[in-house]
Motif scaffolding. Structure first.
Motif, PDB file in Angstrom:
ATOM      1  N   SER A 141       0.504  -1.100   0.374  1.00 50.96           N
ATOM      2  CA  SER A 141      -0.122  -0.461  -0.040  1.00 50.96           C
ATOM      3  C   SER A 141       1.145   1.479   0.185  1.00 50.96           C
ATOM      4  CB  SER A 141      -0.926   0.317   1.133  1.00 50.96           C
ATOM      5  OG  SER A 141      -0.470   0.037   2.460  1.00 50.96           O
ATOM      6  N   TYR A 142       1.908   0.785   0.536  1.00 52.54           N
ATOM      7  CA  TYR A 142       2.783   2.078   1.140  1.00 52.54           C
ATOM      8  C   TYR A 142       3.293   2.419  -0.872  1.00 52.54           C
ATOM      9  CZ  TYR A 142       6.875   5.267   1.459  1.00 52.54           C
ATOM     10  OH  TYR A 142       7.335   6.677   1.214  1.00 52.54           O
ATOM     11  N   TYR A 143       4.163   1.958  -0.577  1.00 50.01           N
ATOM     12  CA  TYR A 143       4.901   1.796  -2.371  1.00 50.01           C
ATOM     13  C   TYR A 143       4.231   2.525  -3.356  1.00 50.01           C
ATOM     14  CZ  TYR A 143       9.556   1.193  -0.368  1.00 50.01           C
ATOM     15  OH  TYR A 143      10.606   1.342   0.322  1.00 50.01           O
ATOM     16  N   PHE A 144       3.328   1.387  -4.008  1.00 49.75           N
ATOM     17  CA  PHE A 144       1.519   1.944  -4.726  1.00 49.75           C
ATOM     18  C   PHE A 144       1.469   3.007  -3.989  1.00 49.75           C
ATOM     19  CE2 PHE A 144       1.110  -2.454  -5.424  1.00 49.75           C
ATOM     20  CZ  PHE A 144       1.690  -2.651  -6.898  1.00 49.75           C
ATOM     21  N   TYR A 145       0.610   3.247  -3.745  1.00 47.41           N
ATOM     22  CA  TYR A 145       0.506   4.985  -3.162  1.00 47.41           C
ATOM     23  C   TYR A 145       1.537   6.128  -3.737  1.00 47.41           C
ATOM     24  CZ  TYR A 145      -1.039   9.745  -0.687  1.00 47.41           C
ATOM     25  OH  TYR A 145      -1.661  10.164  -0.846  1.00 47.41           O
ATOM     26  N   ASP A 146       3.213   5.193  -3.263  1.00 47.21           N
ATOM     27  CA  ASP A 146       3.603   6.747  -3.285  1.00 47.21           C
ATOM     28  C   ASP A 146       4.181   6.605  -4.867  1.00 47.21           C
ATOM     29  OD1 ASP A 146       6.515   7.864  -2.489  1.00 47.21           O
ATOM     30  OD2 ASP A 146       7.838   6.770  -3.097  1.00 47.21           O
ATOM     31  N   ILE A 147       4.116   6.008  -5.639  1.00 52.38           N
ATOM     32  CA  ILE A 147       4.765   5.671  -6.705  1.00 52.38           C
ATOM     33  C   ILE A 147       3.597   6.214  -7.886  1.00 52.38           C
ATOM     34  CG2 ILE A 147       4.155   3.967  -7.552  1.00 52.38           C
ATOM     35  CD1 ILE A 147       7.149   5.272  -9.054  1.00 52.38           C
ATOM     36  N   LYS A 148       2.432   6.863  -7.787  1.00 51.88           N
ATOM     37  CA  LYS A 148       1.233   6.551  -8.011  1.00 51.88           C
ATOM     38  C   LYS A 148       0.748   8.719  -8.063  1.00 51.88           C
ATOM     39  CE  LYS A 148      -1.058   2.424  -8.791  1.00 51.88           C
ATOM     40  NZ  LYS A 148      -1.207   2.629 -10.530  1.00 51.88           N
ATOM     41  N   ARG A 149       1.369   8.749  -6.308  1.00 45.38           N
ATOM     42  CA  ARG A 149       0.683  10.606  -6.132  1.00 45.38           C
ATOM     43  C   ARG A 149       0.741  11.629  -6.926  1.00 45.38           C
ATOM     44  NH1 ARG A 149       4.658  12.979  -1.287  1.00 45.38           N
ATOM     45  NH2 ARG A 149       6.178  11.473  -2.229  1.00 45.38           N
ATOM     46  N   GLU A 150       0.441  13.179  -6.714  1.00 49.03           N
ATOM     47  CA  GLU A 150       1.016  13.854  -7.673  1.00 49.03           C
ATOM     48  C   GLU A 150       1.717  14.497  -7.379  1.00 49.03           C
ATOM     49  OE1 GLU A 150       0.542  12.923 -11.334  1.00 49.03           O
ATOM     50  OE2 GLU A 150      -0.193  11.509 -11.204  1.00 49.03           O
ATOM     51  N   ASN A 151       1.190  15.146  -6.114  1.00 45.65           N
ATOM     52  CA  ASN A 151       1.690  16.615  -5.690  1.00 45.65           C
ATOM     53  C   ASN A 151       2.762  16.158  -5.241  1.00 45.65           C
ATOM     54  OD1 ASN A 151       2.760  18.915  -5.069  1.00 45.65           O
ATOM     55  ND2 ASN A 151       0.585  18.865  -4.248  1.00 45.65           N
ATOM     56  N   VAL A 152       3.525  15.691  -4.836  1.00 47.37           N
ATOM     57  CA  VAL A 152       5.298  14.702  -4.134  1.00 47.37           C
ATOM     58  C   VAL A 152       6.201  16.361  -3.550  1.00 47.37           C
ATOM     59  CG1 VAL A 152       5.781  12.925  -5.916  1.00 47.37           C
ATOM     60  CG2 VAL A 152       7.189  15.447  -5.909  1.00 47.37           C
ATOM     61  N   GLU A 153       5.834  17.353  -4.105  1.00 45.49           N
ATOM     62  CA  GLU A 153       6.495  19.069  -3.584  1.00 45.49           C
ATOM     63  C   GLU A 153       5.592  19.038  -2.168  1.00 45.49           C
ATOM     64  OE1 GLU A 153       5.190  19.071  -6.479  1.00 45.49           O
ATOM     65  OE2 GLU A 153       7.116  18.631  -8.129  1.00 45.49           O
ATOM     66  N   LYS A 154       4.366  18.993  -1.915  1.00 46.10           N
ATOM     67  CA  LYS A 154       3.667  18.786  -0.679  1.00 46.10           C
ATOM     68  C   LYS A 154       4.086  18.052   0.519  1.00 46.10           C
ATOM     69  CE  LYS A 154       1.033  22.757  -2.610  1.00 46.10           C
ATOM     70  NZ  LYS A 154      -0.309  22.995  -2.658  1.00 46.10           N
ATOM     71  N   LYS A 155       3.663  18.176   1.828  1.00 47.51           N
ATOM     72  CA  LYS A 155       4.128  17.134   2.659  1.00 47.51           C
ATOM     73  C   LYS A 155       2.867  16.291   2.243  1.00 47.51           C
ATOM     74  CE  LYS A 155       7.331  18.968   5.887  1.00 47.51           C
ATOM     75  NZ  LYS A 155       7.839  19.375   7.405  1.00 47.51           N
ATOM     76  N   ASP A 156       2.805  14.915   2.185  1.00 47.21           N
ATOM     77  CA  ASP A 156       1.594  14.479   1.925  1.00 47.21           C
ATOM     78  C   ASP A 156       1.484  12.823   3.859  1.00 47.21           C
ATOM     79  OD1 ASP A 156      -0.019  11.911   1.834  1.00 47.21           O
ATOM     80  OD2 ASP A 156       0.252  12.177   0.000  1.00 47.21           O
ATOM     81  N   ASN A 157      -0.116  13.936   4.043  1.00 48.07           N
ATOM     82  CA  ASN A 157      -0.192  13.606   5.087  1.00 48.07           C
ATOM     83  C   ASN A 157      -0.808  12.335   5.899  1.00 48.07           C
ATOM     84  OD1 ASN A 157      -0.311  16.087   6.603  1.00 48.07           O
ATOM     85  ND2 ASN A 157      -3.136  16.378   5.788  1.00 48.07           N
ATOM     86  N   ASN A 158      -1.225  11.811   4.497  1.00 49.43           N
ATOM     87  CA  ASN A 158      -1.048   9.996   4.031  1.00 49.43           C
ATOM     88  C   ASN A 158       0.592   9.606   4.512  1.00 49.43           C
ATOM     89  OD1 ASN A 158      -3.840   9.794   3.431  1.00 49.43           O
ATOM     90  ND2 ASN A 158      -3.911  10.177   1.646  1.00 49.43           N
ATOM     91  N   LEU A 159       1.343   9.726   3.719  1.00 49.57           N
ATOM     92  CA  LEU A 159       2.727   9.414   3.785  1.00 49.57           C
ATOM     93  C   LEU A 159       2.678   9.839   5.082  1.00 49.57           C
ATOM     94  CD1 LEU A 159       4.708  10.249   0.711  1.00 49.57           C
ATOM     95  CD2 LEU A 159       3.733   8.260   1.591  1.00 49.57           C
ATOM     96  N   LYS A 160       2.697  11.073   6.107  1.00 48.69           N
ATOM     97  CA  LYS A 160       2.934  11.392   7.400  1.00 48.69           C
ATOM     98  C   LYS A 160       2.584  10.106   8.402  1.00 48.69           C
ATOM     99  CE  LYS A 160       3.150  15.463   8.457  1.00 48.69           C
ATOM    100  NZ  LYS A 160       2.693  16.667   8.934  1.00 48.69           N
ATOM    101  N   ILE A 161       0.557   9.443   7.699  1.00 45.74           N
ATOM    102  CA  ILE A 161       0.432   8.423   9.204  1.00 45.74           C
ATOM    103  C   ILE A 161       0.928   7.122   8.566  1.00 45.74           C
ATOM    104  CG2 ILE A 161      -1.824   7.009   9.179  1.00 45.74           C
ATOM    105  CD1 ILE A 161      -2.927   9.948   8.776  1.00 45.74           C
TER     106      ILE A 161
END
Length: 302
Positions: A141-161
């Motif tokens: 779930s982490y790596y699939f979400y990470d590779i598909k997210r569009e806005n990587v310049e801003k802090k992502d709350n899902n990644l923080k969680i």
């Protein structure tokens, strides 16, 4: 923009190695806790000792901080645009990590299923399979979400969680393991007791060799040493390796003898499973009836 690809290739590959050790060690710890908590009369304690648990603790202690540090460095690089979101390096290495993870997960599930088909308790099988599925779900779930997210310049709350949630889970697993693993002092004492047991077996072998040659038991161990060149005689086998205390041989009959020594630990755990096979003992001085092999053969032939 500077070419940071070599640096991030290093981050990704190191994160892969750290992820493998973190995931496998977490699973090993949970498996060992399950084995210790769910008593199974079919499982001999020799296959359920603390060796795997100690490895899991060591690997988790070293690998987990490296894994989370690499994740942080990679995400910081994406936010600073040091690593392009759509770079082939990022995509290839991400899917390579997923591929390696999938192979390990498949191997783990095959091993768990094989143990179940070999007679392992259903409850153990369910708990271990659930462990693998949870770890797999977190990784994929982490790596699939990470590779598909569009806005990587801003802090992502899902990644923080994910970051803090998975870090908390690893800390919980690590702390839990400390309640199940024996202390280094106890581990050392058990190794010393195992050496004493091995030396008792060596003395028993020397006594049997003497009996084969002379058709009688020796009165003491010095008689065995006099058979120089005929019987293997090791002076080290006569003492405790740490204290130097003598391991005693006592002749108690024409065909009966015993060997006595002092031990630091008990041969059994709280569930009655033995660490050392058939020989049972408690802390302190213990005596074992010696086996005269030629007499055992006679009994078998009769």
């Amino acid at each position: 923009m500077k070419n940071h690809n070599p640096k991030f290739a290093f981050y990704y590959l190191l994160s892969l190695v750290a992820l493998i050790f973190t995931a496998i060690s977490s699973a090993i710890i949970i498996f060992q806790i399950v084995d210790k908590s769910v008593n199974d009369i079919l499982i001999d304690y020799a296959y359920n000792n603390d060796g795997g648990l100690r490895f899991g603790i060591s690997a988790l202690f070293v690998a987990a901080p490296i894994f989370f540090l690499m994740l942080r460095l990679i995400n910081n690089g994406l936010r600073k645009n040091e690593l392009e979101k759509d770079s082939s390096l990022r995509r290839w290495l991400t899917y390579f990590i997923l591929f390696v993870s999938a192979v390990i997960i498949l191997g783990s599930l095959i091993g768990i299923l094989n143990s179940f088909l070999s007679g392992e308790m259903t409850l153990k099988f369910i708990l271990k399979a659930l462990t693998v599925f949870v770890i797999s779900a977190l990784v994929f779930s982490y790596y699939f979400y990470d590779i598909k997210r569009e806005n990587v310049e801003k802090k992502d709350n899902n990644l923080k969680i994910f970051f803090w949630g998975s870090l908390s889970l690893v800390v919980i697993i690590f702390i839990s393991s400390l309640f199940f693993v024996e202390s280094p002092q106890i581990a050392r004492q058990k190794k010393l007791d195992q050496i004493v047991l091995n030396r008792i077996s060596t003395i028993e072998s020397m006594v049997n060799s003497y009996y084969d040659l002379n058709h009688r038991l020796p009165e003491n161990l010095q008689e065995i040493s006099s058979e120089e060149g005929k019987i293997y005689f090791d002076q080290r086998s006569l003492i405790d390796p740490e204290t130097g205390e003598k391991i005693e041989y006592n002749k108690i009959g024409d065909r009966e003898f015993e060997i006595c020594a002092s031990f630091r630990t008990s041969s059994d755990d709280e569930n009655g499973r033995s660490y050392y096979g058939d020989r049972k003992f408690n802390p302190g001085r213990n005596c074992f009836r010696g086996n005269l092999w030629i007499e055992d053969k006679k009994l078998l032939n009769d």
